[in-house]
Design a protein around this motif. Structure first.
Motif, PDB file in Angstrom:
ATOM      1  N   MET A  43      56.891  51.969  62.360  1.00 55.03           N
ATOM      2  CA  MET A  43      57.723  51.158  63.253  1.00 55.03           C
ATOM      3  C   MET A  43      59.054  51.839  63.532  1.00 55.03           C
ATOM      4  SD  MET A  43      57.044  47.156  62.575  1.00 55.03           S
ATOM      5  CE  MET A  43      55.367  46.495  62.557  1.00 55.03           C
ATOM      6  N   CYS A  44      59.568  52.532  62.533  1.00 50.90           N
ATOM      7  CA  CYS A  44      60.800  53.293  62.749  1.00 50.90           C
ATOM      8  C   CYS A  44      60.556  54.386  63.794  1.00 50.90           C
ATOM      9  CB  CYS A  44      61.276  53.897  61.427  1.00 50.90           C
ATOM     10  SG  CYS A  44      62.765  54.902  61.572  1.00 50.90           S
ATOM     11  N   LYS A  45      59.431  55.060  63.693  1.00 52.90           N
ATOM     12  CA  LYS A  45      59.101  56.120  64.655  1.00 52.90           C
ATOM     13  C   LYS A  45      58.948  55.560  66.064  1.00 52.90           C
ATOM     14  CE  LYS A  45      56.888  59.303  61.391  1.00 52.90           C
ATOM     15  NZ  LYS A  45      55.623  59.937  60.968  1.00 52.90           N
ATOM     16  N   ARG A  46      58.310  54.388  66.179  1.00 53.25           N
ATOM     17  CA  ARG A  46      58.160  53.759  67.494  1.00 53.25           C
ATOM     18  C   ARG A  46      59.518  53.373  68.070  1.00 53.25           C
ATOM     19  NH1 ARG A  46      53.463  49.400  68.317  1.00 53.25           N
ATOM     20  NH2 ARG A  46      54.635  49.310  70.274  1.00 53.25           N
ATOM     21  N   ALA A  47      60.396  52.875  67.199  1.00 54.23           N
ATOM     22  CA  ALA A  47      61.742  52.500  67.651  1.00 54.23           C
ATOM     23  C   ALA A  47      62.500  53.730  68.148  1.00 54.23           C
ATOM     24  CB  ALA A  47      62.502  51.814  66.519  1.00 54.23           C
ATOM     25  N   LEU A  48      62.331  54.857  67.474  1.00 53.99           N
ATOM     26  CA  LEU A  48      62.983  56.101  67.901  1.00 53.99           C
ATOM     27  C   LEU A  48      62.454  56.549  69.255  1.00 53.99           C
ATOM     28  CD1 LEU A  48      63.058  58.056  64.508  1.00 53.99           C
ATOM     29  CD2 LEU A  48      65.043  57.287  65.793  1.00 53.99           C
ATOM     30  N   GLU A  49      61.150  56.448  69.447  1.00 54.27           N
ATOM     31  CA  GLU A  49      60.559  56.835  70.735  1.00 54.27           C
ATOM     32  C   GLU A  49      61.058  55.927  71.860  1.00 54.27           C
ATOM     33  OE1 GLU A  49      56.409  56.622  69.883  1.00 54.27           O
ATOM     34  OE2 GLU A  49      56.263  58.750  69.332  1.00 54.27           O
ATOM     35  N   GLU A  50      61.102  54.624  71.582  1.00 57.42           N
ATOM     36  CA  GLU A  50      61.505  53.658  72.613  1.00 57.42           C
ATOM     37  C   GLU A  50      62.970  53.812  73.010  1.00 57.42           C
ATOM     38  OE1 GLU A  50      60.595  49.744  71.292  1.00 57.42           O
ATOM     39  OE2 GLU A  50      58.408  50.062  71.290  1.00 57.42           O
ATOM     40  N   THR A  51      63.795  54.319  72.100  1.00 53.84           N
ATOM     41  CA  THR A  51      65.228  54.453  72.389  1.00 53.84           C
ATOM     42  C   THR A  51      65.608  55.885  72.783  1.00 53.84           C
ATOM     43  OG1 THR A  51      65.648  54.759  70.016  1.00 53.84           O
ATOM     44  CG2 THR A  51      65.904  52.531  70.918  1.00 53.84           C
ATOM     45  N   GLY A  52      64.606  56.746  72.991  1.00 54.24           N
ATOM     46  CA  GLY A  52      64.883  58.109  73.448  1.00 54.24           C
ATOM     47  C   GLY A  52      65.362  59.062  72.372  1.00 54.24           C
ATOM     48  N   HIS A  53      64.989  58.808  71.126  1.00 61.15           N
ATOM     49  CA  HIS A  53      65.395  59.685  70.021  1.00 61.15           C
ATOM     50  C   HIS A  53      64.177  60.361  69.388  1.00 61.15           C
ATOM     51  CE1 HIS A  53      68.959  57.108  70.441  1.00 61.15           C
ATOM     52  NE2 HIS A  53      69.629  58.103  69.907  1.00 61.15           N
ATOM     53  N   GLY A  54      63.235  60.737  70.233  1.00 59.28           N
ATOM     54  CA  GLY A  54      61.998  61.347  69.757  1.00 59.28           C
ATOM     55  C   GLY A  54      62.201  62.633  68.992  1.00 59.28           C
ATOM     56  N   GLU A  55      63.352  63.331  69.232  1.00 61.12           N
ATOM     57  CA  GLU A  55      63.591  64.602  68.542  1.00 61.12           C
ATOM     58  C   GLU A  55      63.731  64.411  67.029  1.00 61.12           C
ATOM     59  OE1 GLU A  55      67.640  62.896  69.155  1.00 61.12           O
ATOM     60  OE2 GLU A  55      65.839  63.105  70.398  1.00 61.12           O
ATOM     61  N   MET A  56      64.045  63.184  66.594  1.00 62.48           N
ATOM     62  CA  MET A  56      64.206  62.933  65.166  1.00 62.48           C
ATOM     63  C   MET A  56      62.858  62.773  64.458  1.00 62.48           C
ATOM     64  SD  MET A  56      67.411  60.258  65.171  1.00 62.48           S
ATOM     65  CE  MET A  56      67.507  60.144  63.387  1.00 62.48           C
ATOM     66  N   LEU A  57      61.787  62.621  65.229  1.00 62.65           N
ATOM     67  CA  LEU A  57      60.487  62.332  64.641  1.00 62.65           C
ATOM     68  C   LEU A  57      59.927  63.506  63.854  1.00 62.65           C
ATOM     69  CD1 LEU A  57      58.818  60.404  67.590  1.00 62.65           C
ATOM     70  CD2 LEU A  57      59.845  59.455  65.545  1.00 62.65           C
TER      71      LEU A  57
END
Length: 600
Positions: A108-122
């Motif tokens: 869910m944390c990863k999905r939240a990062l993707e949804e907010t445009g922070h995919g580079e942190m994945l």
């Protein structure tokens, strides 16, 4: 029991803060106090024992059951989260609430990062875990996410991720462990009659590791204990190392004023460590200003002195670490009674590889195989090219690292020929120059010893510069650690084939290693955090340098005090032998916690 232990065990009604230093027998005291309460006439069902981890709760329960016959199952042992979840499940409003697993939480944390445009942190597992820690800390202390003080992201960006994560939880009808605390607190405040049921049930509350309590957990304890205030809190402010999860060590200093008639007592005899280790640890932690003053003494007055040794570089440090381990084992110490403790988990795989190469068994809870980063794979691809492997796979890894603007279309065959590359760019003098330069580098790598070839790739070829320009500051520092460790590990090898075979052996031993929950007779490799509560005959602390401990990210006085407490925890894991190493290469300096002239 010593007099302090006996006094604590016999304490009956009221609030007591018991400051228990390392190895002072706090679990012994907690379990014997439960036994003493029952012997005095207190119903077992009225006693609640709270810990911070499931493992600690089970250990406490097992230790208690060994004291009583028959069992006293009516005593409640559990973690904060388990107890609070049990309470809210008894309320009709929350009977269908389901907590998420750690894996679901990460997803869910990863999905939240993707949804907010922070995919580079994945791509960085540790960053995701750190972010979840910040989210938990924000919840645990009841902070507004828009005002929450953290160094990872801009406040508005953190708040967006925080809200996206919680929206996902709600959409799946899930709660995380931190929500359990908040829901329980809200429920007991909102419904006094419901709260009274639990206040009457738990008339005596014992809390282990009290230094790790958060603001909301503390408020819940005060609510549950009302009006009797029979709270027996055991902890050590010098071992508070979970601020990143929301732990607030200052709450220990609020205990006396928050609970009427509260007393503070001490367990000051260390039964674990030798006198020299206890003395050294005391000098380290004494520099912290925000702490209860203590005078810890060792039950074992004699013992080996603490050794603090500077190493010329990582290779020299590795040799010293191996020598300590081999000598300890030859002297009769079991492999599993030796530990290498590290500030972060990044170097765990490196030390596992070092031990496995030396034929020394190790026990490590690794997250990924050693030397499996993209950067190490790139360097190995350069080494392979220098050894004559002209495969398209190897060229594709490094062809634009550093950037040369060479198209993959220029390498259509499975084997790459430099002359074909020149032919593809015929007439383009700029590109021909880039290709000639690449060809020159690969030819120079031929015949070089591997560790010298790595240095050539990283400096002359420009791979270090490429990583520095394409990665963030933290990622570049992580790369440098991996690069130096890899170079040190291959320093005695003569050919790339030997390097490849070594890496195959290391990765094979990783894939065949024991399951995560299996204990083996091997040298333990752990972080300072994960070693808390454990003890070993011999403890080795490598890389005790400024920038590592305390970390570069520790800026404020509070940050430095937390880092010093972490070091104190690591030091006090040692029973008989403590070996501290720091490196002297480059611009590295010994940590201020051990540096002569500026000790502690």
């Amino acid at each position: 029991m010593n007099p302090s232990q006996r006094e604590a065990v016999c304490f009956h009604d009221g609030a007591l803060l018991l400051l228990a230093g390392p190895g002072s027998g706090k679990t012994f005291v907690v379990t014997h106090r439960v036994q003493a309460l029952i012997a005095s006439g207190v119903k077992a069902s009225e006693i609640l024992v709270i810990t911070f981890t499931r493992a600690a709760a089970l250990e406490m329960q097992e230790r208690f059951f060994k004291l009583v016959y028959p069992d006293e199952p009516a005593v409640s042992f559990g973690t904060f989260h388990a107890i609070f979840y049990s309470i809210i499940k008894h309320h009709h409003q929350y009977r269908k609430v389901v907590p998420i697993t750690d894996k679901e939480k990460l997803n869910m944390c990863k999905r939240a990062l993707e949804e907010t445009g922070h995919g580079e942190m994945l791509s960085d597992f540790e960053e995701c875990i750190a972010l979840l820690g910040l989210i938990g800390s924000c919840k645990n202390n009841g902070n507004d996410p828009f005002e929450f003080d953290q160094n990872m992201l801009e406040k508005a960006e953190f708040a967006r991720i925080f809200e996206a994560y919680n929206d996902l939880l709600r959409s799946f009808d899930r709660i995380d462990f931190d929500d359990m605390v908040n829901l329980c607190l809200e429920l007991l405040k909102r419904e006094p009659e419901f709260a009274a049921v639990w206040q009457n049930k738990f008339k005596y509350i014992l809390i282990d590791e009290f230094q790790d309590i958060s603001a909301n957990q503390y408020e819940l304890v005060k609510l549950l204990a009302y009006p009797q205030d029979n709270v027996f809190a055991v902890g050590d402010d010098d071992q508070s190392i979970y601020a990143f999860r929301g732990a607030d060590v200052s709450l220990m200093r609020s205990f006396e004023k928050d609970f009427t008639g509260a007393q503070v007592r001490y367990l000051s005899v260390n039964y674990r460590s030798s006198g020299s280790i206890v003395d050294f640890a005391g000098r380290v932690i004494r520099s912290n200003k925000n702490r209860f003053s203590k005078n810890i003494s060792a039950e074992k007055e004699t013992g080996d002195s603490v050794t603090i040794t500077g190493a010329a570089d990582m290779a020299a440090q590795n040799e010293m670490v191996l020598d300590v381990i081999k000598n300890a084992h030859m002297g009769g110490t079991q492999w599993s009674d030796i530990a290498i403790l590290l500030r972060t988990n990044r170097q765990a795989g490196v030390y596992a590889a070092l031990l496995r190469q030396a034929g020394i068994p190790c026990d490590i809870k690794e997250t990924k195989p050693p030397f499996s980063t993209q950067e190490i794979k790139d360097i190995c691809a350069y080494l392979a090219l220098g050894a004559g492997d002209n495969s398209r796979e190897k060229y594709s890894r490094i062809i634009n690292k550093p950037v040369r603007y060479i198209k993959r279309a220029a390498m259509p065959e499975e084997t790459v020929d430099i002359s074909q590359l020149r032919s593809y760019y015929r007439g383009d003098t700029y590109m021909i120059k880039r290709i000639d330069e690449l060809d020159k580098h690969i030819r120079r790598l031929k015949g070089m010893r591997p560790h010298l070839a790595v240095r050539y790739i990283c400096t002359t070829v420009g791979y270090d510069r490429y990583v520095r320009e394409s990665a963030g500051v933290k990622a570049f520092q992580d790369y440098l650690e991996q690069r130096d460790a890899f170079t040190a590990l291959i320093k005695d090898l003569d050919t790339y084939r030997q390097v490849a075979e070594m890496l195959d052996d290391i990765r094979m031993s990783y894939t065949e290693s024991h399951p995560q929950d299996t204990v083996v007779n091997g040298v333990r490799i752990q972080t300072y955090h994960s070693s808390k509560g454990l003890e070993y005959d011999t403890v080795i602390l490598p890389d005790v340098n400024e920038g590592k401990i305390p970390s570069k990210s520790a800026k404020t006085e509070a940050d430095i005090e937390e880092e010093r407490r972490m070091f104190y925890v690591a030091v006090t894991r040692a029973a008989a032998h403590l070996h501290i190493f720091y490196r002297k290469d480059g611009n590295l300096r010994p940590s201020r916690f051990v540096s002569p002239g500026r000790f502690c």
